[in-house]
Write an enzyme that holds these catalytic residues in place. Structure first.
Site, PDB file in Angstrom:
ATOM      1  N   SER A   1       3.144  -1.809  10.462  1.00 23.37           N
ATOM      2  CA  SER A   1       4.595  -1.728  10.697  1.00 23.37           C
ATOM      3  C   SER A   1       5.322  -3.052  10.447  1.00 23.37           C
ATOM      4  O   SER A   1       6.279  -3.372  11.153  1.00 23.37           O
ATOM      5  CB  SER A   1       4.874  -1.192  12.109  1.00 23.37           C
ATOM      6  OG  SER A   1       4.332   0.107  12.254  1.00 23.37           O
TER       7      SER A   1
ATOM      8  N   HIS B   1      -9.676   0.791   4.358  1.00 27.38           N
ATOM      9  CA  HIS B   1      -8.454   1.076   5.127  1.00 27.38           C
ATOM     10  C   HIS B   1      -8.806   2.039   6.265  1.00 27.38           C
ATOM     11  O   HIS B   1      -9.673   2.907   6.113  1.00 27.38           O
ATOM     12  CB  HIS B   1      -7.392   1.687   4.202  1.00 27.38           C
ATOM     13  CG  HIS B   1      -6.040   1.761   4.822  1.00 27.38           C
ATOM     14  ND1 HIS B   1      -5.699   2.759   5.715  1.00 27.38           N
ATOM     15  CD2 HIS B   1      -4.946   0.957   4.718  1.00 27.38           C
ATOM     16  CE1 HIS B   1      -4.444   2.555   6.115  1.00 27.38           C
ATOM     17  NE2 HIS B   1      -3.975   1.473   5.533  1.00 27.38           N
TER      18      HIS B   1
ATOM     19  N   ASN C   1       0.864  -1.184   0.000  1.00 27.00           N
ATOM     20  CA  ASN C   1       0.000   0.000   0.000  1.00 27.00           C
ATOM     21  C   ASN C   1       0.900   1.233   0.000  1.00 27.00           C
ATOM     22  O   ASN C   1       1.423   1.615   1.037  1.00 27.00           O
ATOM     23  CB  ASN C   1      -0.900  -0.015   1.249  1.00 27.00           C
ATOM     24  CG  ASN C   1      -1.771   1.225   1.327  1.00 27.00           C
ATOM     25  OD1 ASN C   1      -1.886   1.971   0.364  1.00 27.00           O
ATOM     26  ND2 ASN C   1      -2.393   1.435   2.494  1.00 27.00           N
ATOM     27  N   TRP C   2       1.051   1.810  -1.182  1.00 28.57           N
ATOM     28  CA  TRP C   2       1.935   2.986  -1.291  1.00 28.57           C
ATOM     29  C   TRP C   2       1.303   4.226  -0.686  1.00 28.57           C
ATOM     30  O   TRP C   2       1.956   5.243  -0.532  1.00 28.57           O
ATOM     31  CB  TRP C   2       2.278   3.261  -2.758  1.00 28.57           C
ATOM     32  CG  TRP C   2       3.253   2.297  -3.358  1.00 28.57           C
ATOM     33  CD1 TRP C   2       3.729   1.142  -2.800  1.00 28.57           C
ATOM     34  CD2 TRP C   2       3.875   2.400  -4.654  1.00 28.57           C
ATOM     35  NE1 TRP C   2       4.598   0.529  -3.662  1.00 28.57           N
ATOM     36  CE2 TRP C   2       4.714   1.276  -4.803  1.00 28.57           C
ATOM     37  CE3 TRP C   2       3.803   3.311  -5.692  1.00 28.57           C
ATOM     38  CZ2 TRP C   2       5.478   1.052  -5.951  1.00 28.57           C
ATOM     39  CZ3 TRP C   2       4.552   3.093  -6.842  1.00 28.57           C
ATOM     40  CH2 TRP C   2       5.386   1.977  -6.963  1.00 28.57           C
ATOM     41  N   LYS C   3      -0.001   4.180  -0.406  1.00 23.03           N
ATOM     42  CA  LYS C   3      -0.755   5.358   0.052  1.00 23.03           C
ATOM     43  C   LYS C   3      -0.485   6.519  -0.922  1.00 23.03           C
ATOM     44  O   LYS C   3      -0.292   6.281  -2.106  1.00 23.03           O
ATOM     45  CB  LYS C   3      -0.364   5.725   1.482  1.00 23.03           C
ATOM     46  CG  LYS C   3      -0.358   4.527   2.423  1.00 23.03           C
ATOM     47  CD  LYS C   3      -0.294   4.939   3.850  1.00 23.03           C
ATOM     48  CE  LYS C   3      -0.006   3.731   4.704  1.00 23.03           C
ATOM     49  NZ  LYS C   3      -0.367   3.929   6.080  1.00 23.03           N
TER      50      LYS C   3
ATOM     51  N   GLY D   1       2.768  -0.990   4.335  1.00 22.83           N
ATOM     52  CA  GLY D   1       2.769   0.435   3.981  1.00 22.83           C
ATOM     53  C   GLY D   1       4.185   0.926   3.754  1.00 22.83           C
ATOM     54  O   GLY D   1       4.782   0.710   2.696  1.00 22.83           O
ATOM     55  N   GLY D   2       4.760   1.574   4.765  1.00 21.11           N
ATOM     56  CA  GLY D   2       6.069   2.218   4.640  1.00 21.11           C
ATOM     57  C   GLY D   2       7.140   1.339   4.003  1.00 21.11           C
ATOM     58  O   GLY D   2       7.866   1.792   3.100  1.00 21.11           O
TER      59      GLY D   2
HETATM   60  C1  PEP Z   1      -0.914   0.294   5.844  1.00 21.19           C
HETATM   61  O1  PEP Z   1      -0.912   1.410   5.383  1.00 21.19           O
HETATM   62  O2  PEP Z   1      -1.833  -0.455   5.536  1.00 21.19           O
HETATM   63  C2  PEP Z   1       0.172  -0.110   6.725  1.00 21.19           C
HETATM   64  C3  PEP Z   1       0.107  -1.277   7.296  1.00 21.19           C
HETATM   65  O3  PEP Z   1       1.195   0.787   6.895  1.00 21.19           O
HETATM   66  P1  PEP Z   1       2.605   0.511   7.652  1.00 21.19           P
HETATM   67  O4  PEP Z   1       3.136  -0.787   7.133  1.00 21.19           O
HETATM   68  O5  PEP Z   1       3.454   1.683   7.285  1.00 21.19           O
HETATM   69  O6  PEP Z   1       2.304   0.429   9.119  1.00 21.19           O
END
Ligand code: PEP
Length: 256
Positions: free
Chosen positions: A216, A99, A10-12, A237-238
């Site tokens: 995370s 989300h 998920n690049w957001k 995500g990140g």
């Molecule tokens: C997400 O955006 O769905 C996510 C899990 O982000 P991160 O991995 O950065 O916590």
């Protein structure tokens, strides 16, 4: 093997055309275990570029494109929205729905989310349905109630049999983008609850639904999380913005 594993990026609202190039090039040398799918969900302006580059470079067929959101409406006066048909024309196969950022910033309700899941399924797109509790809800032991209240409207709307084509991502809100990960025991316990909840409606379907963990996930914690009996990959995500780290996470996933 009963269930495939999925690692979804998920690049957001991050990334650019350069990242599309770097990611597709990096994924050309990825080594995936059996029965694993990778889904890249860039921001919608980059879906087309990702589709074209994946095709030209002949990316592994186990790697698909996903969108981060979709309208529940077919077409019409909905400025800024994107329809299922538009996504299909761009070779999109998956779509993230519900989300926590959409639930909290854009006030998407579980009823609206259920309509989106229904629209996606009707169009042949695979929904990645996100559910998860806040820190306060976890602290006051409301996690199971919250997850049930997020799942039930979708079951009521589409019917449990359709969940055979649904992917669920459990993402504790307090773990998203915070660097705080649920322990593997806590994540497994919650995933087991989700599977039992689905099994009350249909045991055969429940065994087959991929349950992803999100919050995370990184190259250091993915192996332990993915080793849990009911964790079938992750929504990342990140760490999905860094090609080498993302590849390590993808390689750690395996079908169960
Ligand atoms: C997400 O955006 O769905 C996510 C899990 O982000 P991160 O991995 O950065 O916590």
């Amino acid at each position: 093997m009963a269930r495939r594993a999925i690692v979804a990026a998920n690049w957001k609202m991050n990334g650019d055309l350069a990242l599309v190039d770097t990611m597709v090039s990096g994924l050309l040398s990825i080594e995936l275990q059996e029965n694993v799918n990778v889904v890249i969900c860039p921001s919608s302006p980059y879906l087309s570029a990702f589709a074209v580059k994946s095709k030209v470079d002949e990316l592994n067929a186990a790697i698909s494109i996903g969108a981060q959101n979709v309208s529940e409406h077919k077409s019409g006066a909905f400025t800024g929205e994107i329809s299922t048909q538009m996504l299909q024309e761009l070779s999109v196969e998956f779509v993230i729905i519900g989300h926590s950022e959409r639930r909290s910033y854009y006030k998407e309700t579980s009823t609206q989310i259920a309509h989106k899941v229904s629209a996606a399924l009707n169009a042949g797109l695979t929904p990645i349905l996100c559910i998860g509790e806040s820190e306060a809800e976890r602290a006051t032991e409301q996690t199971k109630t919250v997850l049930s209240s997020q799942l039930q409207p979708v079951i009521d709307e589409v019917g449990i049999e359709k969940f055979i084509d649904v992917v669920i991502a459990y993402e504790p809100v307090w773990a998203i983008g915070t660097g705080k990960t649920a322990s593997s025991e806590m994540a497994q316990e919650t995933h087991q609850f989700i599977r039992h909840f689905l099994a009350q409606a249909n045991e055969i379907v429940a065994v087959k639904v991929p349950l992803l963990y999100g919050g995370s996930v990184n190259a250091s914690n993915c192996e332990e999380l993915f080793a849990q009996a009911d964790i079938d990959g992750g929504l990342i995500g990140g760490a999905s913005l860094q090609v080498e780290q993302f590849k390590i996470i993808c390689s750690a996933a395996k079908g169960k």
